[in-house]
Design an enzyme around this catalytic site. Sequence first.
Site: not given
Length: 678
Positions: A274, A484, A43, A422
Amino acid sequence: MLEFATASAGDVVAAGRDIDPQRLANAIRFLSIDAIVQATEGHQGVPLGMAEIATALFTRHLKFNPDAPTWPDRDRFVLSNGHGSMLLYSLLYLTGYEAISLDQIKSFRELGSRCEGHPEIAPEHGIEVTTGPLGQGIANALGMAVAEAYLNARFGAGLIDHYTYAFVGDGCLQEGVGQEMIALAGHLRLGKLILLWDDNRITDDGSTVLSISEDVAARFRVADWHVLEVDGHDIEAVSAAIAAAKQDLRPSLIACRTVIARGIARLQGQRSGHSARLHSEDAHAARQLLDWPHAPFEVPADILRAWRAAGRRCQAEYESWKKRVDALPAAERAEFERVMDGELPIGRREVLLDYKRRAPEQNPPQGGIMISAEINDLLTDVLPERVVGCADLEAPTSHKRRLRAFTANDRGGAYVHCGVREHVMGAMANGMAAHGGVIPLAVTYLAFSDYERPAMRMAALMGLPVKFVFSHDSIGVGKNGPTHQPVEILASLRAMPNMLVLRPADAVEAAECWEIALEHRTGPASLVFARQALPAVRRTHVAENLSRRGAYVLAEGEGGARAVTLLATGSEVALAVEARARLQAEGIPTAVVSMPSWELFDAQDAAYRAQVLHPGAVRVAVEAAVRFGWDRYLGEHGGFVGMTGFGASGPAEALYEHFGITPAAIVAEAKRCMNAKR
């Protein structure tokens, strides 16, 4: 003990004083071009587009020492856009890291090369973390900045006082974890965190306008970042921006406007810049365009001398730091070295052993996560390097207690309120562990582990000793319902290479599992706890850590040769104990095996595993989760009592009855297996 390498003083006179810094940048470009052409893939967009930015940072600002690459007070550098790895490898070779030789550069992307397709963690080689999945690196950098601030508050600026820099691309900022990082870092006002954004406005698909229309820099400004915008190909402008960023109390974004693949006329400024295949013709054209009349992999002696001088630029600062460490009182130096070497304090064993001795007398029994919280709190005084991050669940997980919050105004706090983030919490914990000097815990519900799973995978891949602590681990969650109730996640964690999973059955096992997790240094550990109360199943004190072998016979069969082995984990061990009593009452010799960790059990020798499982007995596994993975332990006539699908909403006791996870069901399954075996 810390080992201090001594670099030769050398002549660090301004070897590069009369060198045009653009030539230094072009050395990065052509090492990268030549390596990518030889590898036939890579790259090039990042190393060619960020060469000037890297030159400004590494020759004028970054505090590092290639002769002592793990210097605790070095600045941390993270290449978050890790696909541009040749940028990093070129810098490491040019500045004099012994492990990254020119031969290593020439073997880019070959099996066994230290110059891998994406950077793989090797601090001793100058590579702080593994990067590749976009966004992970900048979130790691956040964790490094938190660790630096915490250690600075604890040990003082004479020992810990450094910056964390990260190179970042558009993709990192499009990932959701990027926005989580922006918000939390700004809120915490981490002024020693500096991002340099490769603002080339190109992604793999093409122009960034294909998928975004917002003002990216404004996202940082509204999150209370210090933002500067510069020409990323102007070394002086970039250097001045870095200097200004270092003076601001807020985290800084330096938006560097660049041209992707600059120097390759066929590709620069385009989507193909790229990672399109580079050919020798491209390298030749670039040499003509940028006036680089040197053979492939050749760096002119004057340029290499200038780069090597840049690598020795901080030698005096390093020597001064060593003297400050040497001058510390013996006890202070010993504690600093212990913490930075990651050695655990001896006192933690006594704390855990004392708790383990008292645990069977708990009445009434506590919820699993509250047991963990109590253990965590008891360790506060003996384990000050432990830093807890929690995703907006302080009350139901209770791992704060005596800890102060880490805030913009209190860097000595050891509890980071991560908000409902999270993913960044997990990646931040990885950064803390990679930085060293802290033991990070990341606390949330098990069902939400999927939000931080990319970070957990990276922790396992890097071998970082992060402690992931989970609550609400089964249908025992109850009325919150199936969203949950993580019936499938235990299996997915156990499937992850190098992830140690621990699911304790009671307070005694919890103390043992905490001890195991703290001592585990070669990868992350997941400590999985129930929400509901865990009655004592280990009532006789044994100093030995029985959980360390992964599984052990909790209660042996009586009245003859063992006919049934009940295998269980966590909250279901108590159910297996009750089922054993019923089977024994019917004259069926039945053993209960508590199995807190499959990974540890699998590591035992064959004789021990056979002794525990008992080849002559039928085996029934009991776990309030799906069966996946259990059959390896069950044998031909084995059975399973657990979940076959998602849960439901209702009281925990009713759910266990509804889904048939009861002592009666275990007894019935054991008898069915015995009949099938006959």
